[in-house]
Write an enzyme that holds these catalytic residues in place. Structure first.
Site, PDB file in Angstrom:
ATOM      1  CB  SER A  87      -0.890   0.004   1.251  1.00 25.65           C
ATOM      2  OG  SER A  87      -1.509   1.261   1.453  1.00 25.65           O
ATOM      3  CE1 TYR A 126      -4.387  -2.103   5.287  1.00 22.24           C
ATOM      4  CE2 TYR A 126      -3.332   0.023   4.859  1.00 22.24           C
ATOM      5  CZ  TYR A 126      -3.943  -1.131   4.391  1.00 22.24           C
ATOM      6  OH  TYR A 126      -4.100  -1.313   3.042  1.00 22.24           O
TER       7      TYR A 126
END
Length: 319
Positions: free
Chosen positions: A164, A176
């Site tokens: 990401s 995350y």
């Protein structure tokens, strides 16, 4: 001189485009294993590769995910249940894949499965919240990869890791970003380690797209669940209306940033698997290319300033 430079740039761009159009032969003989195929990128990639003629082994977490995928795909596509947070499930899947591909080996692995919640300010979370996400987003990626490397060596194939832009810069709390930084590091070390075996390791770094990761209903439920578990002392630090303010800002940002065209990411995944000369990294999404990645290269002082502009201060903030 200026026109000469423009000509060189144009010539290089044309060469790069031509080079990247070349595709590997005998796609119909190649097997690809994809995790996280219940929805989103993984689901669309499984369907796309199936259309192209690959033998797709699609890992789903739910029975509904398996059933829906089977209904919309050819008989060449195989679904299996995999929980990437459990070693037993991963080893069972690896054994199944070995029996399926035989001596031809596994051409491609796409590590796509992942979680986006629980996420929130660091002092809202427990160590279990961190472990839960890291088990899926990072340790799951590592264990799945290690379980099938011998099969990928046979075919001199590809490993595609979905990270990401938040593996390059960390604007939010929780595990995350930590997990995606870890995927980036694992991807780099794996690429260098396996190069001698003819294996290409590629990384996908998407920006904001309309998936479960950016689903405002999922994020809202997550924030309310975290808030309800907080000690009163922490709630007082942030203020009783803090969650509602965050949700309002988040919905405005998601509406602006989230790209509905998931095929931009899927096309990068497909290119990483099918191109003779794939890119080392892919950054689908204009927000990734024009904001997040450039920001990640900025001095920390500048990055902190830019991110702080939309930051909501807690009620008892002292600076």
């Amino acid at each position: 001189m200026f026109l000469y430079l423009i000509g060189l740039v144009a010539l290089f761009a044309l060469y790069r485009w031509y080079r990247e159009t070349k595709r590997v032969p005998n796609i119909s003989d190649k097997y690809v294993f994809i995790t996280g195929c219940d929805s989103g990128f993984g689901n669309l990639l499984a369907k796309r590769l199936d259309e192209l003629g690959y033998h797709v082994i699609a890992a789903c977490f739910t029975e509904n995910g398996e059933d829906d995928l089977k209904k919309s795909s050819s008989k060449k596509l195989t679904t299996i249940h995999v929980d990437v947070a459990k070693s037993e499930s991963i080893q069972k899947a690896a054994a199944f894949i070995k029996s399926k591909v035989g001596e031809a080996g596994l051409w491609g692995l796409v590590n796509n499965a992942g979680l986006s919640v629980p996420a929130g300010p660091c002092d809202w979370l427990t160590i279990q919240d961190y472990k839960q996400m890291l088990d899926v987003n990072l340790m799951g990626v590592i264990e799945v990869t290690l379980s099938v490397i011998p099969l990928i060596k046979k075919s001199q194939g590809r490993i595609v890791n979905v990270a990401s832009v938040f593996g390059r810069i960390s604007p939010v709390g929780g595990a995350y970003c930590i997990s995606k930084y870890g995927v980036e590091a694992f991807n780099d070390s794996l690429r260098r380690n396996l190069r001698d075996f003819g294996i290409k390791v590629l990384c996908i770094e998407p920006g904001f797209f309309k998936t479960t990761v950016t689903n405002t209903e999922v994020i809202e439920k997550n924030l309310h669940n975290l808030w309800d578990k907080l000690p009163q002392e922490v709630r007082d630090d942030y203020g009783s209306d803090y969650v509602e303010k965050v949700l309002k800002l988040m919905k405005e940002q998601m509406d602006k940033l989230s790209d509905p065209d998931l095929m931009k990411v899927v096309s990068c995944m497909e290119h990483a698997l099918s191109a003779v000369y794939p890119r080392t990294r892919y950054s689908p999404g204009w927000d990734a290319k024009l904001f997040w990645l450039p920001l990640s290269y900025m001095p920390t002082l500048i990055a902190d300033y830019v991110l702080a502009r939309d930051h909501l201060k807690p009620a008892k903030a002292v600076v």
